[in-house]
Design a protein around this motif. Sequence first.
Motif, PDB file in Angstrom:
ATOM      1  N   THR A  87       5.371 -29.810  24.127  1.00 56.65           N
ATOM      2  CA  THR A  87       6.338 -30.836  23.731  1.00 56.65           C
ATOM      3  C   THR A  87       6.316 -31.911  24.813  1.00 56.65           C
ATOM      4  O   THR A  87       5.922 -31.652  25.948  1.00 56.65           O
ATOM      5  N   SER A  88       6.739 -33.106  24.462  1.00 53.55           N
ATOM      6  CA  SER A  88       6.731 -34.217  25.407  1.00 53.55           C
ATOM      7  C   SER A  88       7.580 -33.875  26.636  1.00 53.55           C
ATOM      8  O   SER A  88       8.761 -33.515  26.500  1.00 53.55           O
ATOM      9  N   ASN A 143       7.734 -31.360  28.317  1.00 52.64           N
ATOM     10  CA  ASN A 143       8.238 -29.991  28.229  1.00 52.64           C
ATOM     11  C   ASN A 143       9.718 -29.958  27.829  1.00 52.64           C
ATOM     12  O   ASN A 143      10.502 -29.155  28.328  1.00 52.64           O
ATOM     13  N   GLN A 144      10.084 -30.827  26.870  1.00 50.84           N
ATOM     14  CA  GLN A 144      11.490 -30.971  26.493  1.00 50.84           C
ATOM     15  C   GLN A 144      12.073 -29.717  25.852  1.00 50.84           C
ATOM     16  O   GLN A 144      13.245 -29.404  26.051  1.00 50.84           O
ATOM     17  N   LEU A 145      11.304 -29.042  25.014  1.00 48.33           N
ATOM     18  CA  LEU A 145      11.774 -27.830  24.328  1.00 48.33           C
ATOM     19  C   LEU A 145      13.173 -28.010  23.732  1.00 48.33           C
ATOM     20  O   LEU A 145      14.094 -27.248  24.033  1.00 48.33           O
ATOM     21  N   SER A 183      13.562 -38.297  20.109  1.00 48.05           N
ATOM     22  CA  SER A 183      12.670 -37.377  20.800  1.00 48.05           C
ATOM     23  C   SER A 183      12.975 -35.931  20.439  1.00 48.05           C
ATOM     24  O   SER A 183      12.064 -35.109  20.269  1.00 48.05           O
ATOM     25  N   ASN A 212      10.151 -33.560  18.674  1.00 53.90           N
ATOM     26  CA  ASN A 212       9.650 -32.394  19.392  1.00 53.90           C
ATOM     27  C   ASN A 212      10.177 -31.075  18.838  1.00 53.90           C
ATOM     28  O   ASN A 212       9.488 -30.058  18.912  1.00 53.90           O
ATOM     29  N   SER A 213      11.363 -31.058  18.255  1.00 53.34           N
ATOM     30  CA  SER A 213      11.827 -29.821  17.614  1.00 53.34           C
ATOM     31  C   SER A 213      11.054 -29.572  16.324  1.00 53.34           C
ATOM     32  O   SER A 213      10.844 -28.414  15.938  1.00 53.34           O
ATOM     33  N   LEU A 272       7.861 -30.340  16.022  1.00 56.67           N
ATOM     34  CA  LEU A 272       6.660 -29.719  16.576  1.00 56.67           C
ATOM     35  C   LEU A 272       6.894 -28.232  16.820  1.00 56.67           C
ATOM     36  O   LEU A 272       6.080 -27.385  16.451  1.00 56.67           O
ATOM     37  N   GLN A 273       8.018 -27.903  17.427  1.00 57.19           N
ATOM     38  CA  GLN A 273       8.309 -26.503  17.716  1.00 57.19           C
ATOM     39  C   GLN A 273       8.486 -25.697  16.434  1.00 57.19           C
ATOM     40  O   GLN A 273       8.132 -24.512  16.396  1.00 57.19           O
TER      41      GLN A 273
END
Length: 197
Positions: free
Chosen positions: A45-46, A48-50, A120, A124-125, A127-128
């Motif tokens: 994730t960008s 490492n935002q998670l 963001s 990114n979520s 993506l997760q």
Amino acid sequence: MSDPLPDSALDRIFRTARSFNHYTDRPVGEDQLHAIWELMKWGPTSANQLPARLVWCVSDEAKAKLAAACSDTNQAKVRAAPVSVIIGMDVDFHETLPELFPHVDAKAWFDGNTELRTASAARNSTLQGAYFIIAARALGLDTGPMSGFDQGAVDKAFFADQPSVRSNFISTLGYGDPATLHERLPRPGFGRFNTIA
């Protein structure tokens, strides 16, 4: 990491994998939920935002609560699946960046900018959520991702004590019943949706 995975692995994760609406009675254990997380957390994730926050609805009570916020066509799917999962997103993910991305003051990039954090967190979520599907398939499980639900109702029911967390999408999880599958839908070849510039 130069050798491609064997075709059997690629088939399981992509080519022959299917989304399921119906599952067998085979149970899914809590250890399997942990195993999915232990794989999916390594997906990039960008910065490492998670930002993903998952709620694993295992009990009949939790699944009924989630189903009540779903569209008519999705309610039975959520209730009947061994597990139904809410993939949420924490808009205040930046608060954990000093721990997760410690070599740069990445938290400062997002302080005071809710619009940037929301965009963001959503990106990114999502993506997760894709990593969740891939991890489940890699571990021999099946999923049924869906977006037919009332986001506000899900957030009120499951994230009322976490105001910075919002639902993104939901998915069922279990061992899919192949007898219930329809014919696989088409996927276009490279030339139709791709451009090499």
